[in-house]
Design a protein around this motif. Structure first.
Motif, PDB file in Angstrom:
ATOM      1  N   ARG A  48      -6.010  14.749  -0.861  1.00  0.00           N
ATOM      2  CA  ARG A  48      -7.283  15.457  -1.034  1.00  0.00           C
ATOM      3  C   ARG A  48      -7.771  15.101  -2.433  1.00  0.00           C
ATOM      4  N   ARG A  49      -8.994  14.618  -2.544  1.00  0.00           N
ATOM      5  CA  ARG A  49      -9.507  14.099  -3.802  1.00  0.00           C
ATOM      6  C   ARG A  49     -10.517  15.055  -4.418  1.00  0.00           C
ATOM      7  N   GLU A  59      -4.629   5.191   4.820  1.00  0.00           N
ATOM      8  CA  GLU A  59      -4.886   6.382   5.626  1.00  0.00           C
ATOM      9  C   GLU A  59      -5.485   5.997   6.985  1.00  0.00           C
ATOM     10  N   GLY A  60      -6.388   5.011   6.963  1.00  0.00           N
ATOM     11  CA  GLY A  60      -6.969   4.561   8.216  1.00  0.00           C
ATOM     12  C   GLY A  60      -5.947   3.899   9.127  1.00  0.00           C
ATOM     13  N   THR A  94      -4.686  11.806   6.916  1.00  0.00           N
ATOM     14  CA  THR A  94      -5.155  11.991   5.542  1.00  0.00           C
ATOM     15  C   THR A  94      -3.960  12.273   4.651  1.00  0.00           C
ATOM     16  N   SER A 131     -11.049   1.501  -8.471  1.00  0.00           N
ATOM     17  CA  SER A 131     -11.674   1.387  -7.155  1.00  0.00           C
ATOM     18  C   SER A 131     -10.764   0.653  -6.171  1.00  0.00           C
ATOM     19  N   LYS A 187      -7.401   4.478   0.990  1.00  0.00           N
ATOM     20  CA  LYS A 187      -8.235   4.784   2.163  1.00  0.00           C
ATOM     21  C   LYS A 187      -7.841   3.905   3.350  1.00  0.00           C
ATOM     22  N   LYS A 188      -7.573   2.623   3.079  1.00  0.00           N
ATOM     23  CA  LYS A 188      -7.154   1.709   4.143  1.00  0.00           C
ATOM     24  C   LYS A 188      -5.825   2.161   4.742  1.00  0.00           C
ATOM     25  N   ASP A 201       0.824  -1.206   0.000  1.00  0.00           N
ATOM     26  CA  ASP A 201       0.000   0.000   0.000  1.00  0.00           C
ATOM     27  C   ASP A 201       0.862   1.261   0.000  1.00  0.00           C
ATOM     28  N   SER A 225      -8.270   3.192  -4.937  1.00  0.00           N
ATOM     29  CA  SER A 225      -8.895   4.132  -4.003  1.00  0.00           C
ATOM     30  C   SER A 225      -9.123   3.486  -2.632  1.00  0.00           C
ATOM     31  N   ASN A 226      -9.605   2.244  -2.638  1.00  0.00           N
ATOM     32  CA  ASN A 226      -9.885   1.555  -1.380  1.00  0.00           C
ATOM     33  C   ASN A 226      -8.608   1.269  -0.593  1.00  0.00           C
ATOM     34  N   ARG A 227      -7.531   0.913  -1.308  1.00  0.00           N
ATOM     35  CA  ARG A 227      -6.281   0.606  -0.619  1.00  0.00           C
ATOM     36  C   ARG A 227      -5.648   1.866  -0.031  1.00  0.00           C
TER      37      ARG A 227
END
Length: 301
Positions: A50-51, A41-42, A47, A31, A38-39, A6, A34-36
């Motif tokens: 910025r998208r 960042e979590g 963050t 997608s 977000k993961k 990641d 984008s999901n990876r």
């Protein structure tokens, strides 16, 4: 827990600046990227991006992380490339931008020899004369007549090609040939066009003396396509112009004649442009192949 995969995906997104182009470059779903991210960042609790609908922008922390990680990516990439060199099997997708006219004359006839020699390379060709944002589009290697504005690209001068005038022997039999620049006004000459402007007044260089003269060509027919110009010249009713590589074979065979060969009516410099972090074996091999194609042009002029 965050993963190295990641982190390196984040590096690629930050470098290209767009989820869609990153997906095309890596061959995975937008997608999924984008999901990876977000993961990641979590997992990190910060963050990174910025998208918006068209692009992404690094946050302050994202910029700091990218600046630290991009050097690590290069080190790991070098280890991988060194391993591939030991195997001596260049492989993988290679995204290349080439100029259409030159490619047709000098690269395409030899391309399948290259592919037969290196069957593990997947060659993705894009034919463009002008292109910006090579990194965003995931381009590994390009030949261009203009250097893109991006400052961190690897650029190498390849050669200079001259724009010449030519006609058929049948034209000369009917109308004669101009003896000097002043004589051009007595002939039908197909002029060049660029960006919807007609290039009537052009600086012409004497290749022996180096002297340059501004010449006004007659406004008969104008075109921005040298291949079309050559087709019209075969009507035997007009003198046309184009870069030497486009008509070299016909000049050698006598199908076309070089008009005023002591003059260059324009010159274009071609450059090899490479991704700043791309130095893999497949790119090195393709660069050597292209340089051998360009050497043919240099030898012929």
């Amino acid at each position: 827990m965050w993963s190295y995969d990641d982190l390196f995906l984040f590096i690629k997104v930050a470098e290209i600046g767009n989820f869609l182009h990153t997906a095309r470059n890596l061959g995975i779903g937008q997608s999924t990227i984008s999901n990876r991210i977000k993961k990641l960042e979590g997992d990190l609790g910060v963050t990174l991006l910025r998208r918006n609908t068209k692009s992404i922008e690094l946050t302050d922390f994202g910029r700091k992380l990218y600046d630290k990680l991009k050097h690590s990516e290069q080190s790991i990439k070098k280890l991988v490339d060194d391993t591939l060199e030991i195997k001596e099997i260049p492989s993988g997708a290679l995204r290349v931008v080439l100029p259409p006219a030159f490619s047709q004359s000098y690269i395409m006839p030899r391309l399948m020899e290259f592919m037969a020699k290196y069957p593990e390379i997947k060659l993705h060709l894009f034919f463009e004369n002008k292109m910006q944002e090579l990194i965003k589009h995931g381009i590994d290697y390009a030949i261009m007549s203009q250097i893109p504005e991006q400052q961190n690209l690897k650029v190498k001068f390849l050669f200079e090609s001259h724009f010449i005038l030519f006609c058929t022997p049948q034209y000369v039999a009917k109308y004669g040939a101009p003896k000097d620049l002043e004589g051009l006004i007595q002939h039908k000459v197909m002029t060049a066009a660029s960006d919807f402007s007609i290039l009537q007044q052009i600086p012409v260089t004497n290749l022996k003396s180096g002297a340059t003269t501004i010449v006004t060509l007659p406004d008969t027919i104008a075109s921005n396509n040298s291949i079309v110009t050559k087709d019209i010249v075969y009507s035997n009713e007009i003198i046309g112009g184009g870069f030497l590589f486009l008509v070299q074979d016909e000049l050698n065979s006598g199908k076309l004649l070089h008009v005023l060969p002591e003059y260059s009516f324009a010159a274009t410099r071609y450059y090899q442009i490479r991704h700043p972090n791309e130095d893999s074996l497949k790119v090195q091999i393709f660069a050597r192949f292209i340089e051998s194609c360009f050497k043919l042009e240099c030898d012929n002029f």
